[in-house]
Design an enzyme around this catalytic site. Structure first.
Site, PDB file in Angstrom:
ATOM      1  N   HIS A  50       0.846  -1.194   0.000  1.00 47.31           N
ATOM      2  CA  HIS A  50       0.000   0.000   0.000  1.00 47.31           C
ATOM      3  C   HIS A  50       0.883   1.246   0.000  1.00 47.31           C
ATOM      4  O   HIS A  50       2.099   1.164   0.178  1.00 47.31           O
ATOM      5  CB  HIS A  50      -0.942   0.005   1.210  1.00 47.31           C
ATOM      6  CG  HIS A  50      -0.256   0.084   2.530  1.00 47.31           C
ATOM      7  ND1 HIS A  50      -0.115  -1.005   3.365  1.00 47.31           N
ATOM      8  CD2 HIS A  50       0.339   1.108   3.159  1.00 47.31           C
ATOM      9  CE1 HIS A  50       0.533  -0.638   4.446  1.00 47.31           C
ATOM     10  NE2 HIS A  50       0.830   0.648   4.346  1.00 47.31           N
TER      11      HIS A  50
HETATM   12  P1  TYD Z   1      -1.636  -2.454   7.598  1.00 46.17           P
HETATM   13  O1  TYD Z   1      -1.128  -1.062   7.751  1.00 46.17           O
HETATM   14  O2  TYD Z   1      -2.332  -2.799   6.295  1.00 46.17           O
HETATM   15  O3  TYD Z   1      -0.448  -3.489   7.851  1.00 46.17           O
HETATM   16  P2  TYD Z   1       0.856  -3.913   7.013  1.00 46.17           P
HETATM   17  O4  TYD Z   1       1.268  -2.770   6.138  1.00 46.17           O
HETATM   18  O5  TYD Z   1       1.865  -4.219   8.078  1.00 46.17           O
HETATM   19  O6  TYD Z   1       0.536  -5.127   6.227  1.00 46.17           O
HETATM   20  O7  TYD Z   1      -2.601  -2.759   8.813  1.00 46.17           O
HETATM   21  C1  TYD Z   1      -3.083  -4.047   9.050  1.00 46.17           C
HETATM   22  C2  TYD Z   1      -4.409  -3.935   9.801  1.00 46.17           C
HETATM   23  O8  TYD Z   1      -4.232  -3.276  11.044  1.00 46.17           O
HETATM   24  C3  TYD Z   1      -5.459  -3.138   9.033  1.00 46.17           C
HETATM   25  O9  TYD Z   1      -6.715  -3.796   9.198  1.00 46.17           O
HETATM   26  C4  TYD Z   1      -5.498  -1.809   9.726  1.00 46.17           C
HETATM   27  C5  TYD Z   1      -5.069  -2.134  11.142  1.00 46.17           C
HETATM   28  N1  TYD Z   1      -4.330  -1.034  11.768  1.00 46.17           N
HETATM   29  C6  TYD Z   1      -4.943  -0.260  12.749  1.00 46.17           C
HETATM   30  O10 TYD Z   1      -6.118  -0.477  13.128  1.00 46.17           O
HETATM   31  N2  TYD Z   1      -4.238   0.766  13.315  1.00 46.17           N
HETATM   32  C7  TYD Z   1      -2.974   1.047  12.944  1.00 46.17           C
HETATM   33  O11 TYD Z   1      -2.339   2.004  13.485  1.00 46.17           O
HETATM   34  C8  TYD Z   1      -2.340   0.240  11.924  1.00 46.17           C
HETATM   35  C9  TYD Z   1      -0.932   0.502  11.479  1.00 46.17           C
HETATM   36  C10 TYD Z   1      -3.076  -0.782  11.376  1.00 46.17           C
END
Ligand code: TYD
Length: 134
Positions: A50
């Site tokens: 992302h």
């Molecule tokens: P995401 O940022 O997509 O993780 P990565 O880049 O490590 O794969 O986040 C994963 C999940 O966690 C998504 O459902 C959103 C949630 N999340 C929160 O609720 N709060 C936060 O501060 C973060 C970073 C993620």
């Protein structure tokens, strides 16, 4: 500001261990509004996938090795390897990232904004559209 490695000072010695410090507007180029950490990611999993519209981050591998493959809106791709807790990776907004972890990796993120899903660009096609100003 482009993505770049920040090298944190190490206070201490090999005999006693070290402390590194992150401070708003000193070695972190924004006000930290949120801190999160990720852990126990299997080695065969790629996270990330992302970009963010507004969020800026500094990311530290406090344990293990974390490899970032990032892409900017000009299509330039760079790999950054975080393999020491004295290193941080600054990531500005509008950067696509894919992230791989060693089995023992703990990722610590200092973030410029509180969490909002609206800030995420999760479809690569939508990221490319930002390039074209769409
Ligand atoms: P995401 O940022 O997509 O993780 P990565 O880049 O490590 O794969 O986040 C994963 C999940 O966690 C998504 O459902 C959103 C949630 N999340 C929160 O609720 N709060 C936060 O501060 C973060 C970073 C993620």
């Amino acid at each position: 500001m482009k993505p770049h490695i920040i090298t944190f000072d190490k206070i201490g010695s090999s005999a006693l261990g070290y402390i590194s410090v992150a401070e708003n507007f000193n070695n972190i180029p924004f006000t930290v509004q949120r801190v999160y950490w990720t852990y126990y990611t299997p080695q065969d999993v790629t996270r990330g996938g992302h970009a963010h519209l507004k969020l800026e981050q500094v990311i530290v591998a406090v344990s293990g090795t974390i490899t970032f493959l990032i892409e900017d809106l000009q299509g330039s791709k760079t790999e950054f390897v975080l393999d020491n807790p004295d290193k941080g990776l600054y990531i500005p907004n509008k950067i696509w990232r894919d992230i791989k972890f060693s089995h023992n990796a703990v990722l610590l993120c200092l973030a410029s904004e509180v969490y909002t899903e609206d800030d995420y660009i999760r479809e690569y096609d939508n990221f490319i559209k930002l390039r074209d100003g769409q």
